[in-house]
Design a protein around this motif. Structure first.
Motif, mmCIF file in Angstrom:
data_model
loop_
_atom_site.group_PDB
_atom_site.id
_atom_site.type_symbol
_atom_site.label_atom_id
_atom_site.label_comp_id
_atom_site.label_asym_id
_atom_site.label_seq_id
_atom_site.Cartn_x
_atom_site.Cartn_y
_atom_site.Cartn_z
ATOM 1 N N ASN A 65 -0.703 8.477 4.998
ATOM 2 C CA ASN A 65 -0.744 8.062 6.406
ATOM 3 C C ASN A 65 0.607 7.547 6.863
ATOM 4 O O ASN A 65 0.985 6.420 6.530
ATOM 5 C CB ASN A 65 -1.739 6.901 6.553
ATOM 6 C CG ASN A 65 -3.123 7.362 6.920
ATOM 7 O OD1 ASN A 65 -3.281 8.286 7.718
ATOM 8 N ND2 ASN A 65 -4.124 6.707 6.359
ATOM 9 N N ASP A 90 3.363 5.534 8.671
ATOM 10 C CA ASP A 90 3.239 4.196 9.250
ATOM 11 C C ASP A 90 4.147 4.018 10.458
ATOM 12 O O ASP A 90 4.266 2.929 10.981
ATOM 13 C CB ASP A 90 3.589 3.141 8.192
ATOM 14 C CG ASP A 90 5.047 3.241 7.741
ATOM 15 O OD1 ASP A 90 5.465 4.351 7.332
ATOM 16 O OD2 ASP A 90 5.762 2.227 7.788
ATOM 17 N N TRP A 91 4.827 5.126 10.869
ATOM 18 C CA TRP A 91 5.760 4.987 11.995
ATOM 19 C C TRP A 91 5.068 5.399 13.298
ATOM 20 O O TRP A 91 3.921 5.862 13.309
ATOM 21 C CB TRP A 91 7.034 5.793 11.743
ATOM 22 C CG TRP A 91 6.825 7.215 11.317
ATOM 23 C CD1 TRP A 91 6.749 8.313 12.131
ATOM 24 C CD2 TRP A 91 6.683 7.707 9.972
ATOM 25 N NE1 TRP A 91 6.565 9.446 11.388
ATOM 26 C CE2 TRP A 91 6.516 9.111 10.060
ATOM 27 C CE3 TRP A 91 6.675 7.094 8.712
ATOM 28 C CZ2 TRP A 91 6.346 9.914 8.924
ATOM 29 C CZ3 TRP A 91 6.501 7.899 7.594
ATOM 30 C CH2 TRP A 91 6.347 9.277 7.704
ATOM 31 N N VAL A 118 5.073 5.309 2.696
ATOM 32 C CA VAL A 118 4.609 5.101 4.065
ATOM 33 C C VAL A 118 4.536 3.609 4.387
ATOM 34 O O VAL A 118 3.646 3.148 5.091
ATOM 35 C CB VAL A 118 3.231 5.765 4.291
ATOM 36 C CG1 VAL A 118 3.383 7.277 4.262
ATOM 37 C CG2 VAL A 118 2.239 5.312 3.229
ATOM 38 N N THR A 119 5.517 2.910 3.882
ATOM 39 C CA THR A 119 5.598 1.478 4.158
ATOM 40 C C THR A 119 7.066 1.075 4.222
ATOM 41 O O THR A 119 7.881 1.580 3.441
ATOM 42 C CB THR A 119 4.883 0.657 3.056
ATOM 43 O OG1 THR A 119 5.287 -0.715 3.154
ATOM 44 C CG2 THR A 119 5.236 1.168 1.667
ATOM 45 N N GLN A 168 -4.082 6.524 12.404
ATOM 46 C CA GLN A 168 -4.245 7.072 11.056
ATOM 47 C C GLN A 168 -5.690 7.524 10.845
ATOM 48 O O GLN A 168 -6.565 7.212 11.647
ATOM 49 C CB GLN A 168 -3.848 6.005 10.033
ATOM 50 C CG GLN A 168 -2.375 5.602 10.172
ATOM 51 C CD GLN A 168 -1.955 4.524 9.186
ATOM 52 O OE1 GLN A 168 -2.777 3.867 8.589
ATOM 53 N NE2 GLN A 168 -0.644 4.350 9.026
ATOM 54 N N SER A 210 -1.641 1.929 13.255
ATOM 55 C CA SER A 210 -2.714 2.023 12.258
ATOM 56 C C SER A 210 -3.958 2.698 12.828
ATOM 57 O O SER A 210 -4.722 3.320 12.094
ATOM 58 C CB SER A 210 -3.064 0.630 11.722
ATOM 59 O OG SER A 210 -3.438 -0.207 12.800
ATOM 60 N N ASP A 253 0.834 -1.209 0.000
ATOM 61 C CA ASP A 253 0.000 0.000 0.000
ATOM 62 C C ASP A 253 0.865 1.255 0.000
ATOM 63 O O ASP A 253 1.517 1.576 0.983
ATOM 64 C CB ASP A 253 -0.910 -0.044 1.229
ATOM 65 C CG ASP A 253 -1.693 1.252 1.425
ATOM 66 O OD1 ASP A 253 -1.718 2.094 0.508
ATOM 67 O OD2 ASP A 253 -2.282 1.406 2.515
#
Lengths: 366, 366
Positions: free
Chosen positions: A29, A31-32, A350-351, B54, B51, A24
């Motif tokens: 957004n 992710d950390w 963001v991954t 977010q 998550s 994704d």
């Protein structure tokens, strides 16, 4: 052009329904981890007395506004805490348009799609200034489109989606144009903690009654879901913006403001530095693999998006769906950001699997 | 007429600066405990994975919308979770006005001052229907003022400031008027958990494409600072309201929504019942003492406000200040709620010292 969010949801839904593993890279957004002091602030809030569950001041907790004003070196009266940067942009643009000093809003192309959406809702007329292929904004492109009908010039630096960072000269020129046209420069600086170039200049560095700054903690603290942002406005705009904020939202959410205040006070610069360094590693890995895939791209000077172009593979929704199904990588179609980037795809870093994603793209295109 | 909030702040500030003990009966801020499950929900949120920090869905956490839809027996598509009831009213009124089916908004007099404020901001024209002295609304007073230019009829039951509760017949008649005029009845029911009469009827009990319900958890869960409300809209209005919500706020604040969801699921009816009983005791004590003070008043059927009139002592800001200084009781001037209550003062029963306040008033006026 559609707003990013519905399109973002369409892409996300498509990716979720795919019959395979998909990386994704759609949304903005982070992710950390948020700062530990932010979680601590939420825990602390849960045990506060009833009075702390009552309305905060409409324009934000006093101590939060004080902390912001002191860090940004602006008068506390110029600060309004908002429900995220989204509301900050809405308030600043509405205040600019409500001045009866024009109804045109100069935007860039490519553009963050919420800006034309807000412009239309507020009864303004969008006018687009093209940026260079590498994302740089030539102030003359804005000057050519600004005139006495211009109410606002809305820019975003570091930029989503181009990754461009506007330096001091650009920002000064943009404020000057706003002054000449009796317009307001609305400078959205929500990615200011992610300047990989060292050249970022905040519009706050230019003192003027014609500039508004909007920003928030969504990206810098990795808390897009908490909705805490703010705007710094000149006196003429601060009062109508306060009234609108009150009439629309009454106030922002207090646990989120409480937690952000604690995180602002207690978070070491290392937290921000580590996340920026981590993103720079992702940019390196992703762009190296893009080279291997034969893609065209511009290495971002700021923020955490990469626009890439693959030969004969325009950035349509159809091609986005093909990449999900056949490569296992989900990005955003470039046409979400305006006509000038229709051939491109936007990938959000963001991954932790950014390099793997780029390797998948390389296999797909080779 | 000014908005309640700035006036509220002026009164609060005056009370704080007073050189004596003052009992605060100014604001609509519940002073009792939120549900324990709400605090538990905040604690739980603090430890959730990244998550959950977010963006939530723009129209609210899916499980929260499901819980609301199931409790209210409405389709989930009709529910938009908002930044408090304030935003719910803003969205419903904007959607009603944006239909191009008129620009007049019928309000009551006395009125909750945010309604005319929102009407003006949205470019609508307020028209006032007087209510009876005891707060009852005769639907004919609305019918006389509604016509093809009417976009919305905005009512509040249980009512702030009168304490009136509109029964089934009134609500049915109001929906019928909205249907006849191609207008939208916007029914603000944020005090629905504080019906002391047993006669309250929600507008949701009438099935119609011409009614919108707005409400929230601020009062029922004593969390005005958390900003979680919702609106239930007919299909024609739900889509434009979702777009506006997204363009203004992107989404609401996630820890607050998470905590409200947990509190909705786990809070026993006893919690709401105990707070209502406690308010009824305060009403008894306060009105008994008002009798002793020789004041005129209507015992509220719902909500937690009492409008009172003292002979030769109109509800001006000047007299509010006198009561703070000389009686040690802070209320709201009646003229904040429109011309019809200029002689009155509003007291919010959000303090355990309600009886003491009334005793102070009795001493002052005797």
């Amino acid at each position: 052009m559609d707003y990013e969010k519905p399109l973002f949801f369409r892409v996300m839904q498509y990716a979720e329904r795919a019959d395979r593993d998909v990386i994704d890279m759609v949304s903005g957004n982070p992710d950390w981890e948020p700062p530990e002091a932010l979680r601590e602030g939420l825990r602390e809030y849960a045990d506060l007395p009833v009075s702390e569950y009552q309305y905060p001041p409409s324009d934000g907790l006093r101590e939060l506004r004080e902390e912001i004003a002191s860090r940004r070196n602006v008068p506390i009266e110029s600060v309004i805490v908002t429900n995220g940067t989204g509301e900050a942009n809405y308030l600043a643009m509405a205040a600019a348009l409500d001045r009866d000093a024009g109804e045109e809003v100069v935007l860039t192309d490519p553009v963050y799609p919420y800006y034309p959406g807000k412009t239309g809702m507020l009864g303004g007329e969008p006018v687009y200034a093209p940026v260079e292929e590498d994302g740089r904004l030539d102030p003359d492109a804005v000057r050519e489109r600004a005139n006495e009908d211009t109410a606002a010039i809305v820019v975003n630096s570091p930029n989503n989606p181009t990754g461009a960072v506007y330096g001091e000269d650009t920002v000064e020129a943009l404020v000057e144009i706003a002054e000449e046209c009796d317009a307001i420069l609305v400078s959205d600086e929500v990615y200011d903690h992610f300047d990989h170039s060292g050249r970022f200049a905040s519009a706050l560095s230019v003192d003027s009654e014609h500039r508004a700054v909007t920003t928030g903690f969504s990206k810098s603290m990795a808390i897009t879901g908490l909705r805490v942002g703010y705007t710094v406005l000149p006196p003429e705009l601060a009062e109508p913006a306060r009234t609108r904020h009150m009439l629309v939202n009454v106030a922002g959410s207090r646990p989120a403001q409480h937690a952000v205040l604690r995180a602002l006070r207690e978070t070491d610069p290392d937290y921000y530095e580590a996340n920026r360094a981590m993103l720079e590693e992702r940019i390196d890995a992703f762009t190296d693999a893009l080279d291997a895939a034969g893609a065209e791209y511009t290495r971002p000077d700021g923020a955490f998006y990469v626009l890439a172009r693959f030969d004969g593979f325009p950035g349509t929704m159809e091609n986005v769906e093909r990449l999900i199904d056949e490569a296992g990588v989900a990005g955003m179609p470039g046409d979400a950001f305006g006509e000038s980037r229709e051939d491109w795809l936007r990938f959000a870093l963001v991954t932790p699997r950014a390099q793997e994603a780029a390797d998948r793209l390389a296999s797909f295109f080779n």
